[in-house]
Scaffold this motif. Sequence first.
Motif, PDB file in Angstrom:
ATOM      1  N   UNK A  53      32.526  -7.498  25.809  1.00  0.00           N
ATOM      2  CA  UNK A  53      31.450  -8.380  25.391  1.00  0.00           C
ATOM      3  C   UNK A  53      30.243  -8.283  26.297  1.00  0.00           C
ATOM      4  N   UNK A  54      29.247  -9.053  25.970  1.00  0.00           N
ATOM      5  CA  UNK A  54      28.013  -9.061  26.738  1.00  0.00           C
ATOM      6  C   UNK A  54      27.158 -10.237  26.304  1.00  0.00           C
ATOM      7  N   UNK A  55      25.950 -10.240  26.789  1.00  0.00           N
ATOM      8  CA  UNK A  55      25.043 -11.337  26.486  1.00  0.00           C
ATOM      9  C   UNK A  55      24.533 -11.292  25.051  1.00  0.00           C
ATOM     10  N   UNK A  56      24.359 -10.101  24.486  1.00  0.00           N
ATOM     11  CA  UNK A  56      23.866  -9.994  23.122  1.00  0.00           C
ATOM     12  C   UNK A  56      22.376 -10.269  23.038  1.00  0.00           C
ATOM     13  N   UNK A  57      21.870 -10.307  21.836  1.00  0.00           N
ATOM     14  CA  UNK A  57      20.446 -10.536  21.597  1.00  0.00           C
ATOM     15  C   UNK A  57      20.246 -11.874  20.903  1.00  0.00           C
ATOM     16  N   UNK A  72      19.540  -9.822  26.354  1.00  0.00           N
ATOM     17  CA  UNK A  72      20.128 -10.180  27.646  1.00  0.00           C
ATOM     18  C   UNK A  72      20.479  -8.950  28.466  1.00  0.00           C
ATOM     19  N   UNK A  73      20.508  -9.102  29.779  1.00  0.00           N
ATOM     20  CA  UNK A  73      20.913  -8.007  30.667  1.00  0.00           C
ATOM     21  C   UNK A  73      22.398  -7.721  30.481  1.00  0.00           C
ATOM     22  N   UNK A  74      22.777  -6.489  30.766  1.00  0.00           N
ATOM     23  CA  UNK A  74      24.193  -6.150  30.737  1.00  0.00           C
ATOM     24  C   UNK A  74      24.914  -6.910  31.840  1.00  0.00           C
ATOM     25  N   UNK A  75      26.085  -7.437  31.531  1.00  0.00           N
ATOM     26  CA  UNK A  75      26.891  -8.168  32.495  1.00  0.00           C
ATOM     27  C   UNK A  75      27.833  -7.170  33.158  1.00  0.00           C
ATOM     28  N   UNK A  92      31.363 -41.350  57.655  1.00  0.00           N
ATOM     29  CA  UNK A  92      30.304 -40.350  57.655  1.00  0.00           C
ATOM     30  C   UNK A  92      30.929 -38.954  57.656  1.00  0.00           C
ATOM     31  N   UNK A  93      30.426 -38.078  56.822  1.00  0.00           N
ATOM     32  CA  UNK A  93      30.906 -36.695  56.788  1.00  0.00           C
ATOM     33  C   UNK A  93      29.735 -35.766  56.520  1.00  0.00           C
ATOM     34  N   UNK A  94      29.802 -34.581  57.084  1.00  0.00           N
ATOM     35  CA  UNK A  94      28.767 -33.568  56.893  1.00  0.00           C
ATOM     36  C   UNK A  94      29.468 -32.247  56.647  1.00  0.00           C
ATOM     37  N   UNK A  95      28.866 -31.411  55.842  1.00  0.00           N
ATOM     38  CA  UNK A  95      29.497 -30.132  55.533  1.00  0.00           C
ATOM     39  C   UNK A  95      28.485 -29.093  55.135  1.00  0.00           C
ATOM     40  N   UNK A  96      28.930 -27.878  55.078  1.00  0.00           N
ATOM     41  CA  UNK A  96      28.079 -26.777  54.672  1.00  0.00           C
ATOM     42  C   UNK A  96      28.889 -25.649  54.077  1.00  0.00           C
ATOM     43  N   UNK A  97      28.223 -24.817  53.284  1.00  0.00           N
ATOM     44  CA  UNK A  97      28.859 -23.686  52.629  1.00  0.00           C
ATOM     45  C   UNK A  97      27.889 -22.523  52.613  1.00  0.00           C
ATOM     46  N   UNK A  98      28.392 -21.320  52.875  1.00  0.00           N
ATOM     47  CA  UNK A  98      27.609 -20.111  52.684  1.00  0.00           C
ATOM     48  C   UNK A  98      28.411 -19.210  51.760  1.00  0.00           C
ATOM     49  N   UNK A  99      27.721 -18.413  50.973  1.00  0.00           N
ATOM     50  CA  UNK A  99      28.412 -17.560  50.022  1.00  0.00           C
ATOM     51  C   UNK A  99      27.628 -16.306  49.713  1.00  0.00           C
ATOM     52  N   UNK A 100      28.318 -15.352  49.133  1.00  0.00           N
ATOM     53  CA  UNK A 100      27.704 -14.096  48.703  1.00  0.00           C
ATOM     54  C   UNK A 100      28.392 -13.656  47.417  1.00  0.00           C
ATOM     55  N   UNK A 101      27.615 -13.034  46.535  1.00  0.00           N
ATOM     56  CA  UNK A 101      28.154 -12.522  45.273  1.00  0.00           C
ATOM     57  C   UNK A 101      27.443 -11.226  44.928  1.00  0.00           C
ATOM     58  N   UNK A 102      28.211 -10.197  44.581  1.00  0.00           N
ATOM     59  CA  UNK A 102      27.654  -8.892  44.231  1.00  0.00           C
ATOM     60  C   UNK A 102      27.735  -8.701  42.729  1.00  0.00           C
ATOM     61  N   UNK A 103      26.583  -8.471  42.121  1.00  0.00           N
ATOM     62  CA  UNK A 103      26.481  -8.155  40.691  1.00  0.00           C
ATOM     63  C   UNK A 103      25.306  -7.205  40.485  1.00  0.00           C
ATOM     64  N   UNK A 104      25.446  -6.267  39.563  1.00  0.00           N
ATOM     65  CA  UNK A 104      24.368  -5.326  39.220  1.00  0.00           C
ATOM     66  C   UNK A 104      23.749  -4.676  40.456  1.00  0.00           C
ATOM     67  N   UNK A 105      24.561  -4.231  41.394  1.00  0.00           N
ATOM     68  CA  UNK A 105      24.119  -3.549  42.619  1.00  0.00           C
ATOM     69  C   UNK A 105      23.275  -4.433  43.522  1.00  0.00           C
TER      70      UNK A 105
END
Length: 119
Positions: A53-57, A72-75, A92-105
């Motif tokens: 499948x894909x995004x389609x038009x 739509x772009x190719x998924x 009281x609470x404090x937090x943080x998140x870091x992330x990375x994701x690889x798609x389409x180079x």
Amino acid sequence: MKPSCVPISNLPITGSTYFRRGIPEKLRLTRGGNDDSWLRFETEAGWREIFFGGMGATTAHFRDGASFTVQGDDVTSGWFARARMFGGTAGFAIGGEIGAEARRSNVNLTARGTVRIGF
């Protein structure tokens, strides 16, 4: 004072690892017992696979306008990784998140912070 272990069933979060023995008082990573503060680390990583499948038009038009098509772009499949750290007290609470994701180079980076104040 002899350190004690908190049973996993008494902890409010599932799927995380909690340590208690052999860690100095201020660095304990648990919630329970007589601790007034807590600290939690989490990691998440994986692979997102596109099987078909894909995004389609999409064809649309404005009122009294000509129709147009948006393609739509190719998924593509790709990996993701996140690291989180939360800590605080009952009020009281404090937090943080870091992330990375690889798609389409491309590698996309994310950052998020949270603060919780109870009263």
